[in-house]
Structures are given as C-alpha cells and as structure tokens.
Motif scaffolding. Structure first.
Motif, PDB file in Angstrom:
ATOM      1  N   VAL A 145       0.832  -1.203   0.000  1.00 48.97           N
ATOM      2  CA  VAL A 145       0.000   0.000   0.000  1.00 48.97           C
ATOM      3  C   VAL A 145       0.868   1.255   0.000  1.00 48.97           C
ATOM      4  CG1 VAL A 145      -1.652   1.341   1.387  1.00 48.97           C
ATOM      5  CG2 VAL A 145      -1.982  -1.126   1.075  1.00 48.97           C
ATOM      6  N   LEU A 146       1.928   1.242   0.816  1.00 52.87           N
ATOM      7  CA  LEU A 146       2.817   2.406   0.852  1.00 52.87           C
ATOM      8  C   LEU A 146       3.478   2.620  -0.502  1.00 52.87           C
ATOM      9  CD1 LEU A 146       4.433   2.030   4.392  1.00 52.87           C
ATOM     10  CD2 LEU A 146       2.723   3.692   3.658  1.00 52.87           C
ATOM     11  N   ALA A 147       3.888   1.544  -1.145  1.00 53.60           N
ATOM     12  CA  ALA A 147       4.509   1.669  -2.466  1.00 53.60           C
ATOM     13  C   ALA A 147       3.522   2.266  -3.465  1.00 53.60           C
ATOM     14  CB  ALA A 147       5.006   0.303  -2.943  1.00 53.60           C
ATOM     15  N   GLU A 148       2.273   1.826  -3.375  1.00 57.34           N
ATOM     16  CA  GLU A 148       1.257   2.371  -4.273  1.00 57.34           C
ATOM     17  C   GLU A 148       1.030   3.857  -4.016  1.00 57.34           C
ATOM     18  OE1 GLU A 148      -2.209  -0.003  -3.678  1.00 57.34           O
ATOM     19  OE2 GLU A 148      -1.297  -1.826  -4.493  1.00 57.34           O
ATOM     20  N   MET A 149       1.263   4.281  -2.772  1.00 61.93           N
ATOM     21  CA  MET A 149       1.092   5.694  -2.446  1.00 61.93           C
ATOM     22  C   MET A 149       2.375   6.480  -2.685  1.00 61.93           C
ATOM     23  SD  MET A 149      -1.291   5.315   0.986  1.00 61.93           S
ATOM     24  CE  MET A 149      -2.012   6.968   1.000  1.00 61.93           C
ATOM     25  N   GLY A 150       3.383   5.805  -3.246  1.00 61.39           N
ATOM     26  CA  GLY A 150       4.586   6.518  -3.637  1.00 61.39           C
ATOM     27  C   GLY A 150       5.736   6.416  -2.663  1.00 61.39           C
ATOM     28  N   LEU A 151       5.602   5.572  -1.651  1.00 66.59           N
ATOM     29  CA  LEU A 151       6.682   5.425  -0.664  1.00 66.59           C
ATOM     30  C   LEU A 151       7.241   4.007  -0.732  1.00 66.59           C
ATOM     31  CD1 LEU A 151       8.382   6.456   1.676  1.00 66.59           C
ATOM     32  CD2 LEU A 151       6.542   5.791   3.241  1.00 66.59           C
ATOM     33  N   GLU A 152       8.380   3.875  -1.414  1.00 67.61           N
ATOM     34  CA  GLU A 152       9.037   2.573  -1.533  1.00 67.61           C
ATOM     35  C   GLU A 152      10.001   2.410  -0.366  1.00 67.61           C
ATOM     36  OE1 GLU A 152       8.808   0.339  -4.151  1.00 67.61           O
ATOM     37  OE2 GLU A 152       7.880   1.461  -5.800  1.00 67.61           O
ATOM     38  N   LEU A 153       9.788   1.399   0.451  1.00 70.07           N
ATOM     39  CA  LEU A 153      10.674   1.143   1.584  1.00 70.07           C
ATOM     40  C   LEU A 153      11.483  -0.118   1.312  1.00 70.07           C
ATOM     41  CD1 LEU A 153       8.233   1.861   4.550  1.00 70.07           C
ATOM     42  CD2 LEU A 153      10.116   3.314   3.769  1.00 70.07           C
ATOM     43  N   ASP A 154      12.750  -0.069   1.710  1.00 71.30           N
ATOM     44  CA  ASP A 154      13.595  -1.257   1.534  1.00 71.30           C
ATOM     45  C   ASP A 154      13.040  -2.407   2.368  1.00 71.30           C
ATOM     46  OD1 ASP A 154      15.234   0.140  -0.141  1.00 71.30           O
ATOM     47  OD2 ASP A 154      16.679   0.686   1.427  1.00 71.30           O
ATOM     48  N   ASP A 155      13.346  -3.614   1.916  1.00 72.51           N
ATOM     49  CA  ASP A 155      12.806  -4.792   2.583  1.00 72.51           C
ATOM     50  C   ASP A 155      13.289  -4.924   4.021  1.00 72.51           C
ATOM     51  OD1 ASP A 155      11.309  -5.481   0.425  1.00 72.51           O
ATOM     52  OD2 ASP A 155      12.747  -6.939  -0.374  1.00 72.51           O
ATOM     53  N   ASP A 156      14.470  -4.330   4.319  1.00 71.54           N
ATOM     54  CA  ASP A 156      14.980  -4.476   5.684  1.00 71.54           C
ATOM     55  C   ASP A 156      14.429  -3.410   6.635  1.00 71.54           C
ATOM     56  OD1 ASP A 156      16.279  -2.400   4.524  1.00 71.54           O
ATOM     57  OD2 ASP A 156      18.311  -3.027   5.083  1.00 71.54           O
ATOM     58  N   VAL A 157      13.563  -2.539   6.141  1.00 74.02           N
ATOM     59  CA  VAL A 157      12.913  -1.566   7.022  1.00 74.02           C
ATOM     60  C   VAL A 157      11.661  -2.219   7.614  1.00 74.02           C
ATOM     61  CG1 VAL A 157      11.746   0.665   7.162  1.00 74.02           C
ATOM     62  CG2 VAL A 157      13.762   0.399   5.697  1.00 74.02           C
ATOM     63  N   GLU A 158      11.636  -2.255   8.931  1.00 72.24           N
ATOM     64  CA  GLU A 158      10.461  -2.819   9.606  1.00 72.24           C
ATOM     65  C   GLU A 158       9.297  -1.829   9.525  1.00 72.24           C
ATOM     66  OE1 GLU A 158       9.052  -4.131  14.116  1.00 72.24           O
ATOM     67  OE2 GLU A 158      10.942  -3.070  13.809  1.00 72.24           O
ATOM     68  N   ILE A 159       8.120  -2.313   9.170  1.00 73.28           N
ATOM     69  CA  ILE A 159       6.935  -1.445   9.112  1.00 73.28           C
ATOM     70  C   ILE A 159       6.021  -1.802  10.278  1.00 73.28           C
ATOM     71  CG2 ILE A 159       4.905  -0.773   7.773  1.00 73.28           C
ATOM     72  CD1 ILE A 159       6.443  -1.445   5.236  1.00 73.28           C
ATOM     73  N   VAL A 160       5.661  -0.785  11.049  1.00 80.04           N
ATOM     74  CA  VAL A 160       4.743  -0.975  12.169  1.00 80.04           C
ATOM     75  C   VAL A 160       3.456  -0.219  11.855  1.00 80.04           C
ATOM     76  CG1 VAL A 160       4.408  -0.764  14.647  1.00 80.04           C
ATOM     77  CG2 VAL A 160       6.724  -1.078  13.724  1.00 80.04           C
ATOM     78  N   VAL A 161       2.348  -0.951  11.780  1.00 76.82           N
ATOM     79  CA  VAL A 161       1.054  -0.327  11.509  1.00 76.82           C
ATOM     80  C   VAL A 161       0.406   0.034  12.844  1.00 76.82           C
ATOM     81  CG1 VAL A 161      -1.213  -0.614  10.432  1.00 76.82           C
ATOM     82  CG2 VAL A 161       0.808  -1.649   9.383  1.00 76.82           C
ATOM     83  N   ARG A 162       0.116   1.305  13.028  1.00 79.29           N
ATOM     84  CA  ARG A 162      -0.457   1.787  14.280  1.00 79.29           C
ATOM     85  C   ARG A 162      -1.952   2.025  14.088  1.00 79.29           C
ATOM     86  NH1 ARG A 162       3.450   1.251  18.317  1.00 79.29           N
ATOM     87  NH2 ARG A 162       5.473   1.870  17.492  1.00 79.29           N
ATOM     88  N   ASP A 163      -2.753   1.298  14.848  1.00 78.68           N
ATOM     89  CA  ASP A 163      -4.212   1.375  14.706  1.00 78.68           C
ATOM     90  C   ASP A 163      -4.767   2.363  15.729  1.00 78.68           C
ATOM     91  OD1 ASP A 163      -6.827   0.953  14.070  1.00 78.68           O
ATOM     92  OD2 ASP A 163      -6.846  -1.194  14.539  1.00 78.68           O
ATOM     93  N   SER A 164      -5.246   3.500  15.245  1.00 79.39           N
ATOM     94  CA  SER A 164      -5.792   4.512  16.141  1.00 79.39           C
ATOM     95  C   SER A 164      -7.156   4.096  16.665  1.00 79.39           C
ATOM     96  CB  SER A 164      -5.918   5.854  15.414  1.00 79.39           C
ATOM     97  OG  SER A 164      -4.666   6.482  15.309  1.00 79.39           O
ATOM     98  N   SER A 165      -7.492   4.636  17.817  1.00 72.61           N
ATOM     99  CA  SER A 165      -8.781   4.343  18.445  1.00 72.61           C
ATOM    100  C   SER A 165      -9.116   5.521  19.347  1.00 72.61           C
ATOM    101  CB  SER A 165      -8.675   3.066  19.283  1.00 72.61           C
ATOM    102  OG  SER A 165      -7.803   3.287  20.371  1.00 72.61           O
ATOM    103  N   SER A 166     -10.199   5.401  20.082  1.00 75.73           N
ATOM    104  CA  SER A 166     -10.516   6.496  21.000  1.00 75.73           C
ATOM    105  C   SER A 166      -9.559   6.519  22.186  1.00 75.73           C
ATOM    106  CB  SER A 166     -11.966   6.391  21.471  1.00 75.73           C
ATOM    107  OG  SER A 166     -12.238   5.103  21.953  1.00 75.73           O
ATOM    108  N   GLU A 167      -8.799   5.434  22.390  1.00 76.14           N
ATOM    109  CA  GLU A 167      -7.824   5.407  23.493  1.00 76.14           C
ATOM    110  C   GLU A 167      -6.477   5.975  23.075  1.00 76.14           C
ATOM    111  OE1 GLU A 167      -9.628   2.317  22.986  1.00 76.14           O
ATOM    112  OE2 GLU A 167     -11.050   3.187  24.390  1.00 76.14           O
ATOM    113  N   VAL A 168      -6.097   5.758  21.815  1.00 74.63           N
ATOM    114  CA  VAL A 168      -4.805   6.221  21.319  1.00 74.63           C
ATOM    115  C   VAL A 168      -4.977   6.788  19.913  1.00 74.63           C
ATOM    116  CG1 VAL A 168      -2.456   5.610  20.671  1.00 74.63           C
ATOM    117  CG2 VAL A 168      -3.516   4.479  22.616  1.00 74.63           C
ATOM    118  N   ARG A 169      -4.504   8.017  19.729  1.00 76.20           N
ATOM    119  CA  ARG A 169      -4.455   8.579  18.375  1.00 76.20           C
ATOM    120  C   ARG A 169      -2.994   8.791  18.038  1.00 76.20           C
ATOM    121  NH1 ARG A 169      -8.584  11.119  20.978  1.00 76.20           N
ATOM    122  NH2 ARG A 169     -10.574  10.226  20.392  1.00 76.20           N
ATOM    123  N   TRP A 170      -2.535   8.068  17.024  1.00 73.44           N
ATOM    124  CA  TRP A 170      -1.116   8.070  16.699  1.00 73.44           C
ATOM    125  C   TRP A 170      -0.746   9.241  15.809  1.00 73.44           C
ATOM    126  CZ3 TRP A 170       1.644   4.608  19.376  1.00 73.44           C
ATOM    127  CH2 TRP A 170       0.975   3.464  19.866  1.00 73.44           C
TER     128      TRP A 170
END
Lengths: 204, 131
Positions: free
Chosen positions: A143-168
């Motif tokens: 998805v990031l690549a499709e949005m124009g952000l190509e990340l190297d394979d050795d870069v760890e991607i952490v998906v942060r899920d916002s909620s009413s308890e935490v807004r990232w």
C-alpha cells in the motif's frame, strides 16, 4: 448499538442525508441544544484553522530541540500543547512515534477514522476509505509503495491502529541536508502525509 | 497555552506553511453541518466523544458487513447516522423525529429545496437565444 431507524431512509431521493441533516439541525436549534452560529464556528475552525500546519510545527520543534522531542515522545498530548492548540474532540490521547532508518510507522484507524484533529485537521478521504483501512494492515509495504513510498525490505513497518484510546502521530525522520535550516524554515517542508506515515519528508 | 501557540502565523508569501489538507474537507455542504453539529453538541457536553465514536464504529461495521458491493461509500452518511443514534439513544430525539421532519422538508414546494434547484429552467437561456 442497533440501528435506530430504517436505513433505507438514507440515500433515497426523498430523504437524502442533506434533508436529514437539515431536519436534525432544525430540531436541535428549536430545542436550544445547539446554535447555528456555533456550528458555523466549529466548521470554520476545522476547515481553516486546524490542519497539518500544527503538526508540522510540533515536528519542527522536535527536530531542533532534543528536550522537547523527549517530552513529545513521552507524553504527546501535553507536549503538543506547548506548540499548538491541542484541545477539543480527538485531541486527547495523542501518542507520537518516531520513524527511523530501520523502523517505519504508518497510521490507520481500522474501525472508523480516529485521527489527531488538533495537529492534522480532518482526515483526507483515503484515510476514511474502507480499502485503505483494510489493506494497510494486511499489506502495508504494498500500500505504501502504491502511495509513492518505496521502503527497503529491511525496514520494519509498524502499523499503528488509532482508536478512542490512542491517536497516533508519526514523528518523521529529518531529511539529510536540512541541518542548517531553522525551525521556521523546516515547518513548510513537513506535510500531512509524513505525519500519517505514508510519505517521508524531503529536503527542499 | 504557551506564547508560541498565540503567535501570529505568516500565511502569505512563498514561505507560507502548509495549512490545508490540499483537498476539500467536505464534499457537500450537509457534510459540514453534520460534522459541526456533532462537535458543537460534544463541546456543549451533550455526549462523551467515545460514545459517539462507538456509534460511528457500529454504523461503519454494519455497512461493511451488509453491503452488496454496489453501494457508494459515504463516510458522512455514517457520521450522520451515528449522531442520530446517539441522540435517539439518550432520549434527546424520538425515534421518528428526524424522518418526519425530513419528510416535511422534502414536501416543500419546488424552489425551497436547495438540493433540487437544478433543472428548473432558470438561467439556462442558451437554447432560447438561438431563436
């Protein structure tokens, strides 16, 4: 919570959401629960006054002031108030995460559209879209690549899920070549997409 | 609030900071009214934000579970539905209040409904001028 009325009422020519909204505003104002000019004021505030500029100012301060950065990463909500207005709905429980050369955070709200309004304004349409909300969790690198952000394979991607308890909020990497820029000069470089983690900040 | 938060911002000129989202925040006027009502009611203490959020999540989840595939996604339709749900659940509004009022608004004479102003023939003189 159950649906309180026939959903078929929505989206029809006869009772379009525009009509239902007008009806609701009439009912609420007649009962003294809201005033039209107060609604006008909030709309203007969120359309014009609140936006990614506030988040950009927070990030620029963190880039030039290590002590501020430490406070920001420790308690985002409080540190944001040092730099920008941080109140109102969706202004609480903001947690800031730092992107590094080896770890990239990207923000989503899988259930609805939780988003740190005071520092980013209202979310763009893609952030609210069911496709982004579902896919960025399953295949963030694609998805990031499709949005124009190509990340190297050795870069760890952490998906942060916002909620009413935490807004990232993402603290993006300061781009190389900006060491001599002042805080004020850094602010215009920092766009909304970098603060959600779907882009990086580029040097001018 | 710090002094920095109150400092005036330079909004013009080549160094103007990024201010907008770069796109329309609201696609249609009713969306901004639905948004503004929820924020104004919350600010007035009518409900806690998590309660509204839960209603919004429920609306979106129901749509995503039920959709047949050809329905257009509209975030603010769910937003409006969530606001209605919260106000009905706490007794502020009766179950059918909004539908009844909206029905009455729909029955207004043509020309009073701004959503239907198109197609009444006003201001479309191009064809007539050819005669």
């Amino acid at each position: 919570m159950t649906t309180q009325y026939d959903p078929a009422d929505l989206g029809t020519e006869r009772l379009s959401p525009a009509l239902r909204t007008e009806a609701l505003e009439q009912l609420l104002t007649e009962r003294g629960l809201v005033r039209t000019d107060v609604i006008d004021g909030f709309v203007a505030k969120y359309e014009s006054d609140l936006g990614p500029l506030n988040g950009a100012r927070v990030v620029a301060r963190a880039w030039v002031d290590p002590e501020y950065k430490a406070r920001l990463l420790k308690n985002g909500t409080e540190a944001i108030k040092e730099v920008a207005w941080g109140g109102g709905a969706n202004g609480e429980h903001i947690v800031v995460v730092e992107n590094t050369p080896t770890r990239h955070n990207v923000v989503v709200c899988t259930l609805c559209s939780c988003y740190p309004w005071p520092v980013l304004g209202l979310p763009p349409s893609w952030y609210k879209d069911p496709v982004y909300r579902a896919r960025v969790v399953r295949e963030p690198r694609t998805v990031l690549a499709e949005m124009g952000l190509e990340l190297d394979d050795d870069v760890e991607i952490v998906v942060r899920d916002s909620s009413s308890e935490v807004r990232w909020l993402v603290l993006p990497e300061r781009p190389a070549g900006t060491e001599d820029l002042t805080e004020e000069e850094l602010v215009p470089l920092i766009g909304r997409d970098a603060l959600v983690g779907v882009a990086k900040v580029a040097a001018p | 609030m710090s002094a920095a938060a109150l400092a005036p911002l330079a909004l013009d000129g080549p160094g103007a900071p990024p201010r907008s989202n770069g796109e329309l925040v609201f696609a249609e006027p009713w969306e901004s009214r639905a948004f503004g009502m929820a924020v104004a009611l919350h600010d007035a203490g009518a409900f806690d934000w998590p309660a509204f959020q839960a209603a919004l999540i429920a609306r979106i989840a129901a749509w995503e579970a039920d959709r047949s595939g050809d329905e257009t996604w509209s975030y603010y339709v769910h937003w409006l539905g969530a606001l209605e749900d919260v106000l009905v659940a706490d007794g502020t509004l009766g179950n059918r209040d909004i539908t009844e009022r909206a029905g009455r608004l729909a029955a207004r004479p043509a020309g009073h409904d701004h959503d239907r102003e198109h197609g009444h023939g006003h201001g479309a003189p191009a064809d007539h001028r050819e005669h």
